[in-house]
Structure formats: C-alpha cells, structure tokens
Write an enzyme that holds these catalytic residues in place. Sequence first.
Site, PDB file in Angstrom:
ATOM      1  N   LYS A 215       0.872   7.601  -0.576  1.00 23.47           N
ATOM      2  CA  LYS A 215       0.230   6.277  -0.508  1.00 23.47           C
ATOM      3  C   LYS A 215      -1.036   6.285  -1.364  1.00 23.47           C
ATOM      4  O   LYS A 215      -2.165   6.305  -0.859  1.00 23.47           O
ATOM      5  CB  LYS A 215      -0.061   5.889   0.947  1.00 23.47           C
ATOM      6  CG  LYS A 215      -0.236   4.378   1.099  1.00 23.47           C
ATOM      7  CD  LYS A 215      -0.029   3.938   2.524  1.00 23.47           C
ATOM      8  CE  LYS A 215      -0.349   2.473   2.729  1.00 23.47           C
ATOM      9  NZ  LYS A 215       0.421   1.544   1.888  1.00 23.47           N
TER      10      LYS A 215
ATOM     11  N   TYR B  95      -4.822   5.849   0.449  1.00 19.91           N
ATOM     12  CA  TYR B  95      -5.326   4.867   1.406  1.00 19.91           C
ATOM     13  C   TYR B  95      -4.350   4.671   2.543  1.00 19.91           C
ATOM     14  O   TYR B  95      -3.212   5.129   2.496  1.00 19.91           O
ATOM     15  CB  TYR B  95      -5.604   3.529   0.703  1.00 19.91           C
ATOM     16  CG  TYR B  95      -4.367   2.721   0.352  1.00 19.91           C
ATOM     17  CD1 TYR B  95      -3.517   3.110  -0.677  1.00 19.91           C
ATOM     18  CD2 TYR B  95      -4.026   1.571   1.075  1.00 19.91           C
ATOM     19  CE1 TYR B  95      -2.379   2.364  -0.986  1.00 19.91           C
ATOM     20  CE2 TYR B  95      -2.894   0.825   0.755  1.00 19.91           C
ATOM     21  CZ  TYR B  95      -2.073   1.227  -0.274  1.00 19.91           C
ATOM     22  OH  TYR B  95      -0.952   0.499  -0.573  1.00 19.91           O
TER      23      TYR B  95
ATOM     24  N   GLU C  36      12.144  -0.997  -2.411  1.00 25.18           N
ATOM     25  CA  GLU C  36      11.225  -1.540  -1.408  1.00 25.18           C
ATOM     26  C   GLU C  36      10.442  -2.656  -2.068  1.00 25.18           C
ATOM     27  O   GLU C  36      10.575  -2.886  -3.275  1.00 25.18           O
ATOM     28  CB  GLU C  36      10.278  -0.454  -0.884  1.00 25.18           C
ATOM     29  CG  GLU C  36       9.387   0.134  -1.966  1.00 25.18           C
ATOM     30  CD  GLU C  36       8.451   1.223  -1.458  1.00 25.18           C
ATOM     31  OE1 GLU C  36       8.109   1.228  -0.262  1.00 25.18           O
ATOM     32  OE2 GLU C  36       8.045   2.064  -2.280  1.00 25.18           O
TER      33      GLU C  36
ATOM     34  N   LEU D 186       7.996   4.453  -0.077  1.00 21.76           N
ATOM     35  CA  LEU D 186       7.007   4.898   0.902  1.00 21.76           C
ATOM     36  C   LEU D 186       7.645   4.865   2.291  1.00 21.76           C
ATOM     37  O   LEU D 186       8.315   3.884   2.632  1.00 21.76           O
ATOM     38  CB  LEU D 186       5.793   3.957   0.874  1.00 21.76           C
ATOM     39  CG  LEU D 186       4.682   4.348   1.834  1.00 21.76           C
ATOM     40  CD1 LEU D 186       3.895   5.539   1.298  1.00 21.76           C
ATOM     41  CD2 LEU D 186       3.740   3.184   2.097  1.00 21.76           C
TER      42      LEU D 186
HETATM   43  N1  PDD Z   1       1.380  -1.455   2.089  1.00 24.84           N
HETATM   44  N2  PDD Z   1       5.964   0.177   0.787  1.00 24.84           N
HETATM   45  C1  PDD Z   1       4.848   0.031   0.055  1.00 24.84           C
HETATM   46  C2  PDD Z   1       4.921   0.221  -1.425  1.00 24.84           C
HETATM   47  C3  PDD Z   1       3.633  -0.295   0.694  1.00 24.84           C
HETATM   48  O1  PDD Z   1       2.515  -0.419  -0.035  1.00 24.84           O
HETATM   49  C4  PDD Z   1       3.622  -0.483   2.099  1.00 24.84           C
HETATM   50  C5  PDD Z   1       2.351  -0.806   2.824  1.00 24.84           C
HETATM   51  C6  PDD Z   1       4.817  -0.324   2.812  1.00 24.84           C
HETATM   52  C7  PDD Z   1       4.875  -0.476   4.314  1.00 24.84           C
HETATM   53  O2  PDD Z   1       4.195   0.575   4.944  1.00 24.84           O
HETATM   54  P1  PDD Z   1       3.516   0.397   6.378  1.00 24.84           P
HETATM   55  O3  PDD Z   1       4.585  -0.076   7.298  1.00 24.84           O
HETATM   56  O4  PDD Z   1       3.013   1.740   6.705  1.00 24.84           O
HETATM   57  O5  PDD Z   1       2.416  -0.624   6.223  1.00 24.84           O
HETATM   58  C8  PDD Z   1       5.963   0.019   2.124  1.00 24.84           C
HETATM   59  C9  PDD Z   1       0.078  -1.731   2.657  1.00 24.84           C
HETATM   60  C10 PDD Z   1       0.131  -2.499   3.908  1.00 24.84           C
HETATM   61  C11 PDD Z   1      -0.801  -2.340   1.591  1.00 24.84           C
HETATM   62  O6  PDD Z   1      -0.754  -1.851   0.477  1.00 24.84           O
HETATM   63  O7  PDD Z   1      -1.556  -3.276   1.874  1.00 24.84           O
END
Ligand code: PDD
Length: 288
Positions: free
Chosen positions: A149, A33, A182, A207
């Site tokens: 992801k 996703y 993270e 990620l």
């Molecule tokens: N999550 N680390 C993890 C485990 C994440 O699930 C996310 C994003 C990030 C930050 O990634 P980005 O800057 O590309 O949003 C880091 C999304 C927003 C979610 O699961 O809703």
Amino acid sequence: MSRIAYVNGQYIQHSEAGVHIEDRGYQFADGVYEVCEIARGNIMDMTRHLERLNRSLTELKIAWPMNRRALQLVVKEVVRRNRVHNGLVYMQVTRGVARRDHVFPSPDTPPSIVVTAKRTDPRASAARAAQGIKVITVPENRWDRVDIKSVGLLPNVLARQQAKEEGAQEAWFIDPDGIVKEGAATNAWIVTKDGVLVTRPAETGILRGITRTTIFDVAKKLGLKIEERGFSVDEAKKAKEVFMTAATTVVMPIVAINGESVANGHPGTTTLSLREAFFDIAEKTPAC
Ligand code: PDD
C-alpha cells in the site's frame, strides 16, 4: 472547529501541518499508508490495517516510526481530538527526510509519520449505496507490487480522474487477458446468478483490501459462498450483482460498467445485506 494533525511526534493545527521538502514521500513516493473507516465512534478493523501497514513497511524495508501500540494510541487520539464520529483516519509513513538520492538514506534516518482524520457524512454514503455507482474500465498500467500500500498512486489518480470525467465514480484496472484486477482505490466483486460471491485472488496483482478480508467473515456469517477467481468485464456485465469494497465506501453497489447498465441497473439484495451486516462483524475499536 479546527482540525488537528499528528506529525512526527506533535499534534498541530491541520492548516499548519507539513513535512520537510526533502521528505522521501514527497520526492520519491517512498512511503506507505493506511486508511481506516470510523463508524459510530469506532475505528474499524484497526488490527488488520496495522498488520497490513507492517507488511507494507517490511516489504519496503522502512522502519516502524514508533511501536504498534503507540501508533494505535496516536490514531485514537487524532480521531478523538478531531471529534470524528463517522469518517476516515489516514496514516502515512515515509522513509524520512534526507538529501535527495535514490538509494536509501543512512539507517539512522527516522521515518516520517503523519496521522490525520476527517469527517464523512454517512447519509451521503447511504444515499450513494441506495442508487449504486458507475465504473469505467482502463488498461492496467501500474507496477507489479500493488500488494504494497504505497503512496505511489499516480496511475490510480489518473484512472479516477478519467472516471470522473466520464461521469463515473470508479475505474477498474483490467489485465491484458481482459480480467478485472481492482478499482483505483477499491476491490472488485460480482455475485453470480447462483448467488456466489466472486473476487480475484489477492496473492498477486491487487491490494489485499481489509474490507475484502472482512467480507469473507461477513459472507460466512450470512451463509454465502465466495469463489476467489478472476472474472472478465463480460462476466461482470452479465452478473446478478456487482459491487466494490474499501474502507472509504465499505460495500458499494455498482450499477453501470462503461456506460452499460449492469445488474438491472439497481443495487442487489446480496450486496446490500453485506453492507448492512458489515458493521456488526468487523472489529471495532472505540476511539475514546
Ligand atoms: N484505498 N485496492 C486499492 C488499489 C486501494 O487503494 C484500496 C484502498 C483498496 C481497498 O482496500 P481497503 O478495503 O483496505 O480499504 C483496494 C484507500 C481506501 C485509499 O486509497 O483511499
């Protein structure tokens, strides 16, 4: 106003939207996703999000459900039909529908694609940023391929729930050496006493957040130095500032770790300047 979802080629009422009970995303979390922020009518960093989607699909050997250009149009259309000016657009691709069997279905099984959009309140987010949020720490218990992801987010769900139950908004996964990996859905950062931004390298174990990547551009514009290295919970507790990044929160100050105040208990100036500058520097694709 009713919400519209895109599901496998059709725009339908969100309340009626669904996928098959034998969708592999539903049965095996066999899917990936992306979440993009929508800010002031723009889809933020769409190119980078679609590039990461491509990487996730490639790593899991899931085919694109349509070509990239077509998906861009669908994403814009979903945002437009839902009249989202500020919010989030979600896209999910799974390995499709097949009789339950762990091995991949036949290669002609079409992947499933779902795109939804929702509004969020930028004032609520600004209010949260003005106060800062709290994190707890939990031991890392996820698989090694968190660089993908994937929709397999059970440890993340449990960690976030634990954070909520403990009066915090995010949980940081900590590796066996005490180094911060993270958050459950965010990347973690600190600002040192010398004003250097520190974040863990994204080659393995986390990620590679798109917001994180764009912060490198923002920092460069603001003349801030970034060091990619691990930092411990202890170092974070002593840091000048602590923050997290994600499409859902952009840059969000952290003011407490495990119930202990950090960074004097207030959002820091560097964090807020990154948050402020982010919109101008990120790529913006008008939704209509
Ligand atoms: N999550 N680390 C993890 C485990 C994440 O699930 C996310 C994003 C990030 C930050 O990634 P980005 O800057 O590309 O949003 C880091 C999304 C927003 C979610 O699961 O809703």
